[in-house]
Design an enzyme around this catalytic site. Structure first.
Site, PDB file in Angstrom:
ATOM      1  CG  ASN A 299     -19.195 -20.393 -43.162  1.00 18.94           C
ATOM      2  OD1 ASN A 299     -20.178 -21.057 -43.497  1.00 18.94           O
ATOM      3  ND2 ASN A 299     -19.272 -19.424 -42.254  1.00 18.94           N
TER       4      ASN A 299
ATOM      5  NE  ARG B 149     -24.072 -28.225 -40.533  1.00 17.27           N
ATOM      6  CZ  ARG B 149     -24.464 -29.423 -40.141  1.00 17.27           C
ATOM      7  NH1 ARG B 149     -25.747 -29.720 -40.091  1.00 17.27           N
ATOM      8  NH2 ARG B 149     -23.581 -30.345 -39.801  1.00 17.27           N
TER       9      ARG B 149
ATOM     10  NE  ARG C 152      -8.221 -23.981 -38.926  1.00 17.03           N
ATOM     11  CZ  ARG C 152      -9.080 -22.970 -38.721  1.00 17.03           C
ATOM     12  NH1 ARG C 152      -9.338 -22.103 -39.675  1.00 17.03           N
ATOM     13  NH2 ARG C 152      -9.672 -22.832 -37.563  1.00 17.03           N
TER      14      ARG C 152
ATOM     15  CG  ASP D 191     -12.234 -20.449 -40.697  1.00 13.52           C
ATOM     16  OD1 ASP D 191     -11.630 -20.485 -39.619  1.00 13.52           O
ATOM     17  OD2 ASP D 191     -13.199 -19.676 -40.922  1.00 13.52           O
TER      18      ASP D 191
ATOM     19  CG  HIS E 291     -20.193 -22.210 -38.706  1.00 12.26           C
ATOM     20  ND1 HIS E 291     -21.165 -21.808 -37.825  1.00 12.26           N
ATOM     21  CD2 HIS E 291     -19.075 -22.405 -37.966  1.00 12.26           C
ATOM     22  CE1 HIS E 291     -20.638 -21.745 -36.596  1.00 12.26           C
ATOM     23  NE2 HIS E 291     -19.380 -22.105 -36.660  1.00 12.26           N
TER      24      HIS E 291
ATOM     25  CD  GLU F 282     -12.671 -23.809 -36.615  1.00 12.54           C
ATOM     26  OE1 GLU F 282     -12.580 -23.303 -35.495  1.00 12.54           O
ATOM     27  OE2 GLU F 282     -13.308 -23.257 -37.546  1.00 12.54           O
TER      28      GLU F 282
ATOM     29  CG  ASN G 132      -7.174 -23.367 -32.167  1.00  9.45           C
ATOM     30  OD1 ASN G 132      -7.398 -22.624 -31.202  1.00  9.45           O
ATOM     31  ND2 ASN G 132      -8.096 -23.632 -33.055  1.00  9.45           N
TER      32      ASN G 132
ATOM     33  NE  ARG H 203      -3.225 -27.277 -35.481  1.00  4.24           N
ATOM     34  CZ  ARG H 203      -4.485 -26.887 -35.710  1.00  4.24           C
ATOM     35  NH1 ARG H 203      -4.894 -26.665 -36.948  1.00  4.24           N
ATOM     36  NH2 ARG H 203      -5.341 -26.748 -34.725  1.00  4.24           N
TER      37      ARG H 203
HETATM   38  C1  AAO Z   1     -14.504 -10.411 -35.711  1.00  7.71           C
HETATM   39  C2  AAO Z   1     -14.974  -9.735 -34.431  1.00  7.71           C
HETATM   40  C3  AAO Z   1     -16.471  -9.925 -34.255  1.00  7.71           C
HETATM   41  C4  AAO Z   1     -17.212  -9.375 -35.484  1.00  7.71           C
HETATM   42  C5  AAO Z   1     -16.668 -10.074 -36.728  1.00  7.71           C
HETATM   43  C6  AAO Z   1     -17.268  -9.534 -38.011  1.00  7.71           C
HETATM   44  O1  AAO Z   1     -14.265 -10.290 -33.328  1.00  7.71           O
HETATM   45  O2  AAO Z   1     -16.893  -9.225 -33.095  1.00  7.71           O
HETATM   46  O3  AAO Z   1     -18.583  -9.627 -35.367  1.00  7.71           O
HETATM   47  O4  AAO Z   1     -15.248  -9.887 -36.794  1.00  7.71           O
HETATM   48  O5  AAO Z   1     -17.005  -8.183 -38.176  1.00  7.71           O
HETATM   49  C7  AAO Z   1     -11.910 -15.003 -36.016  1.00  7.71           C
HETATM   50  C8  AAO Z   1     -12.158 -14.394 -34.641  1.00  7.71           C
HETATM   51  C9  AAO Z   1     -13.455 -13.618 -34.595  1.00  7.71           C
HETATM   52  C10 AAO Z   1     -13.495 -12.588 -35.711  1.00  7.71           C
HETATM   53  C11 AAO Z   1     -13.408 -13.380 -37.003  1.00  7.71           C
HETATM   54  C12 AAO Z   1     -13.501 -12.510 -38.251  1.00  7.71           C
HETATM   55  O6  AAO Z   1     -12.165 -15.430 -33.680  1.00  7.71           O
HETATM   56  O7  AAO Z   1     -13.531 -12.949 -33.335  1.00  7.71           O
HETATM   57  O8  AAO Z   1     -14.698 -11.831 -35.645  1.00  7.71           O
HETATM   58  O9  AAO Z   1     -12.124 -14.047 -37.041  1.00  7.71           O
HETATM   59  O10 AAO Z   1     -12.529 -11.531 -38.249  1.00  7.71           O
HETATM   60  C13 AAO Z   1     -17.101 -20.668 -33.560  1.00  7.71           C
HETATM   61  C14 AAO Z   1     -16.945 -21.383 -34.887  1.00  7.71           C
HETATM   62  C15 AAO Z   1     -15.500 -21.601 -35.284  1.00  7.71           C
HETATM   63  C16 AAO Z   1     -14.688 -20.312 -35.166  1.00  7.71           C
HETATM   64  C17 AAO Z   1     -14.836 -19.797 -33.756  1.00  7.71           C
HETATM   65  C18 AAO Z   1     -14.064 -18.481 -33.562  1.00  7.71           C
HETATM   66  O11 AAO Z   1     -17.641 -22.610 -34.853  1.00  7.71           O
HETATM   67  O12 AAO Z   1     -15.493 -22.031 -36.628  1.00  7.71           O
HETATM   68  O13 AAO Z   1     -16.232 -19.544 -33.482  1.00  7.71           O
HETATM   69  N1  AAO Z   1     -13.275 -20.515 -35.542  1.00  7.71           N
HETATM   70  C19 AAO Z   1     -12.775 -20.106 -36.878  1.00  7.71           C
HETATM   71  C20 AAO Z   1     -11.395 -19.503 -36.817  1.00  7.71           C
HETATM   72  C21 AAO Z   1     -11.455 -18.139 -36.156  1.00  7.71           C
HETATM   73  C22 AAO Z   1     -12.263 -17.192 -37.019  1.00  7.71           C
HETATM   74  C23 AAO Z   1     -13.402 -17.835 -37.688  1.00  7.71           C
HETATM   75  C24 AAO Z   1     -13.663 -19.184 -37.604  1.00  7.71           C
HETATM   76  C25 AAO Z   1     -14.180 -17.031 -38.617  1.00  7.71           C
HETATM   77  O14 AAO Z   1     -10.515 -20.382 -36.223  1.00  7.71           O
HETATM   78  O15 AAO Z   1     -10.162 -17.618 -35.933  1.00  7.71           O
HETATM   79  O16 AAO Z   1     -12.783 -16.107 -36.197  1.00  7.71           O
HETATM   80  O17 AAO Z   1     -13.569 -17.186 -39.893  1.00  7.71           O
HETATM   81  C26 AAO Z   1     -18.985 -22.833 -29.127  1.00  7.71           C
HETATM   82  C27 AAO Z   1     -19.211 -23.545 -30.435  1.00  7.71           C
HETATM   83  C28 AAO Z   1     -18.127 -23.263 -31.446  1.00  7.71           C
HETATM   84  C29 AAO Z   1     -17.922 -21.763 -31.575  1.00  7.71           C
HETATM   85  C30 AAO Z   1     -17.602 -21.184 -30.187  1.00  7.71           C
HETATM   86  C31 AAO Z   1     -17.387 -19.683 -30.234  1.00  7.71           C
HETATM   87  O18 AAO Z   1     -17.921 -23.486 -28.445  1.00  7.71           O
HETATM   88  O19 AAO Z   1     -19.238 -24.942 -30.237  1.00  7.71           O
HETATM   89  O20 AAO Z   1     -18.505 -23.793 -32.678  1.00  7.71           O
HETATM   90  O21 AAO Z   1     -16.819 -21.530 -32.473  1.00  7.71           O
HETATM   91  O22 AAO Z   1     -18.677 -21.466 -29.303  1.00  7.71           O
HETATM   92  O23 AAO Z   1     -18.555 -19.051 -30.587  1.00  7.71           O
HETATM   93  C32 AAO Z   1     -17.339 -23.973 -24.309  1.00  7.71           C
HETATM   94  C33 AAO Z   1     -18.120 -22.737 -24.703  1.00  7.71           C
HETATM   95  C34 AAO Z   1     -18.677 -22.829 -26.134  1.00  7.71           C
HETATM   96  C35 AAO Z   1     -17.608 -23.252 -27.066  1.00  7.71           C
HETATM   97  C36 AAO Z   1     -16.974 -24.542 -26.589  1.00  7.71           C
HETATM   98  C37 AAO Z   1     -15.903 -25.060 -27.488  1.00  7.71           C
HETATM   99  O24 AAO Z   1     -18.203 -25.028 -24.044  1.00  7.71           O
HETATM  100  O25 AAO Z   1     -19.150 -22.506 -23.796  1.00  7.71           O
HETATM  101  O26 AAO Z   1     -19.163 -21.554 -26.493  1.00  7.71           O
HETATM  102  O27 AAO Z   1     -16.424 -24.381 -25.289  1.00  7.71           O
HETATM  103  O28 AAO Z   1     -14.745 -24.295 -27.493  1.00  7.71           O
END
Ligand code: AAO
Length: 492
Positions: free
Chosen positions: A100, A156, A193, A195, A199, A231, A294, A332
């Site tokens: 993405n 997106r 998978r 990622d 988005h 994902e 996960n 998984r």
């Molecule tokens: C890092 C730093 C950041 C910096 C960035 C860039 O931490 O501060 O800005 O670098 O320099 C992982 C880490 C991130 C990291 C990133 C890159 O988790 O912290 O950032 O690597 O190094 C969304 C996405 C989902 C994503 C998830 C983390 O939709 O795709 O965020 N997962 C994948 C991977 C993950 C990875 C990435 C994507 C990026 O598995 O390891 O990030 O490649 C809602 C939305 C979700 C959203 C979440 C979090 O869900 O529905 O779509 O996920 O928020 O923002 C409750 C909550 C609600 C939440 C819901 C469901 O209802 O209120 O917020 O539960 O769980």
């Protein structure tokens, strides 16, 4: 793309989060093959940004710099060797592909030595330049980042946590991404998978997947498509729905772990699991990959919170046993490493901790103890007896339905899978002391939760099923493992 492409008789994968390729190759031969696992989800194999502040967090691997196969997990040669050795023992490799976006802001070099500059959008290792990213004409959020999850366009076309968002509507970008995935297919991976699929526009994903080769016929039958699971976090409250993606390939089911945690923490009586599945507001079993936790939500990332993890081992083992015993979804098993949690105001300050490492920051190999569990900081849930024996249970009962349901009207349940396996779970505050219909043929069975069947003998409890299919079960509510599972593969 929804067929898992496992070797016959295998139905569960494990996520060996942050493992080295050399360790995975060894694990396939020594454990995953012999114990019946279908495959491994690996950490992203492509070159990523080297993050030093904090020092080498696990999440640096979600910031691609190029599609060269050089990471902390190993070199390209080690990657190829792993894929070959695992396939040879019927264990599949599923790559986590981060397509993405590229890195966040700043510049430097990646794990393969390629330069990147997130400021000027320059990734010569691919190459991608500023033309290949979504910008103001596509993203209208103001600062370029995603804030409003109820605006599909923003989710997106803008940046997920400031990660530079690839313009997947462009042929050139689609081609580069497909080339990367095809390189992995040609090496012998079985699937992906994807990622942050939420988005990306479903139409763009369809276009990219449409360019993918069939699997390598050195290891797979001709004409086989890769297995793909996207994902997509859809808890029901946002504009983007998993149903937009299930016509393309499977999706990760995040509702599953939240609801299961609720049950096995005792907040929602287990008796309600009687109609577990689509009746609980979840997608069709053939459209999902299911898991208890996960790598994100076990440490409070990705919305986090609420799921069971290895830190709550008793409830976690019960939940995992239920998941593996129940036919819903493609399963998984998470395999983690330990880290020193430091929860301040509900947030783990150490949730960035990378894998166990040596002084030079290279990943430390896992060690194996006499009881098959791991050392050197690796948790290896996939090697816990209560879990790996249920992976084998699932293999044995595959294709059968849930029968002989029993519950005590509250938090103790039991069911059979056809006439091949039977499980009793006591999540209640009193003992289970009951004579239950197992649906199994008469005989003496080995409970695979309390022990193993070794050299013709059961090291755990024996269960005697009578000619009428009934057996007596006593499960203390204080037991560390208040579960009994028997199946026809372990008939003494
Ligand atoms: C890092 C730093 C950041 C910096 C960035 C860039 O931490 O501060 O800005 O670098 O320099 C992982 C880490 C991130 C990291 C990133 C890159 O988790 O912290 O950032 O690597 O190094 C969304 C996405 C989902 C994503 C998830 C983390 O939709 O795709 O965020 N997962 C994948 C991977 C993950 C990875 C990435 C994507 C990026 O598995 O390891 O990030 O490649 C809602 C939305 C979700 C959203 C979440 C979090 O869900 O529905 O779509 O996920 O928020 O923002 C409750 C909550 C609600 C939440 C819901 C469901 O209802 O209120 O917020 O539960 O769980």
């Amino acid at each position: 793309f929804s067929n898992p492409t496992c070797a016959p008789g295998r139905y569960t994968i494990t996520h060996l989060f942050e493992w080295k390729w050399t360790d995975i190759a060894d694990e396939c031969e020594k454990f995953l093959g012999p114990y019946g696992y279908c495959g491994v989800q690996i950490s992203p194999p492509n070159e990523n940004r080297v993050v030093t502040s904090p020092n080498r967090p696990w999440w640096e691997r979600y910031q691609p710099v190029s599609y060269k196969l050089v990471t902390r997990s190993g070199t390209e040669a080690e990657f190829r060797n792993m894929v070959d050795r695992c396939n040879k023992v019927n264990v599949r490799i599923y790559a986590d592909v981060v397509i993405n976006h590229m890195t966040g802001g700043g510049s430097g070099s990646g794990t393969g030595g390629s330069h990147y500059d997130g400021g000027s959008l320059s990734y010569p290792g691919v190459p991608f330049s500023s033309w290949d990213f979504n910008a103001g004409s596509e993203c209208h959020s103001g600062d370029g980042d995603i804030h409003n999850y109820n605006d599909p366009n923003e989710v997106r076309n803008c940046r997920l946590v400031s990660l530079r968002d690839l313009k997947m509507s462009k042929d050139y970008v689609r081609d580069k991404v497909a080339d990367y995935m095809n390189n992995l297919i040609n090496i012998g991976v079985a699937g992906f998978r994807v990622d942050a699929a939420k988005h990306m526009w479903p139409g763009d994903l369809r276009a990219v997947f449409g360019k993918l080769h069939n699997l390598n016929t050195k290891y797979f039958n001709s004409g086989q498509k890769p297995f793909i699971f996207q994902e997509v976090i859809d808890m029901g409250g946002e504009a983007i729905k998993a149903a937009e993606y299930t016509p393309i390939a499977r999706v990760t089911n995040f509702i599953y772990g939240i609801k299961i945690a609720d049950v096995f923490r005792g907040n929602n009586p287990a008796k309600y699991l009687k109609n577990w599945g689509s009746a609980w507001g979840m997608p069709s079993p053939f459209d999902v990959v299911v898991f208890i936790d996960n790598h994100d939500n076990q440490r409070g990332h990705g919305g986090g919170g609420g799921v069971l993890t290895h830190f709550e081992h008793r409830a976690y083992k019960m939940a995992t046993a239920f998941m593996l015993a129940h036919p819903y979804g493609f399963t998984r098993v998470m395999s983690s490493y330990d880290w020193p949690r430091n929860i301040v105001n509900g947030e783990d300050k150490n949730n960035w901790y990378g894998p166990p490492h040596n002084g030079d920051m290279s990943i430390k190999g896992r060690s194996i103890k006499a009881d098959l569990s791991c050392g050197n900081g690796w948790t290896c849930e996939h090697r816990w007896r209560q879990i790996y024996n249920m992976v084998a249970f699932r293999n044995l009962v595959f294709g059968t339905t849930v029968n002989n349901w029993w519950d005590n009207g509250n938090k103790a349940i039991a069911f059979s899978r056809g006439n091949r396996g039977f499980i009793v779970i006591n999540d209640d505050t009193a003992d289970v002391n009951a004579n239950l219909q197992t649906g199994l043929p008469q005989g003496t069975y080995c409970d695979v939760i309390s022990g193993n069947y070794e050299n013709g003998a059961c090291t755990g409890n024996e269960v005697h099923v009578g000619g009428d299919g009934r057996a007596h079960f006593h499960i203390s509510h204080q037991s560390e493992d208040p579960v009994v599972a028997i199946h026809i593969g372990k008939l003494l």
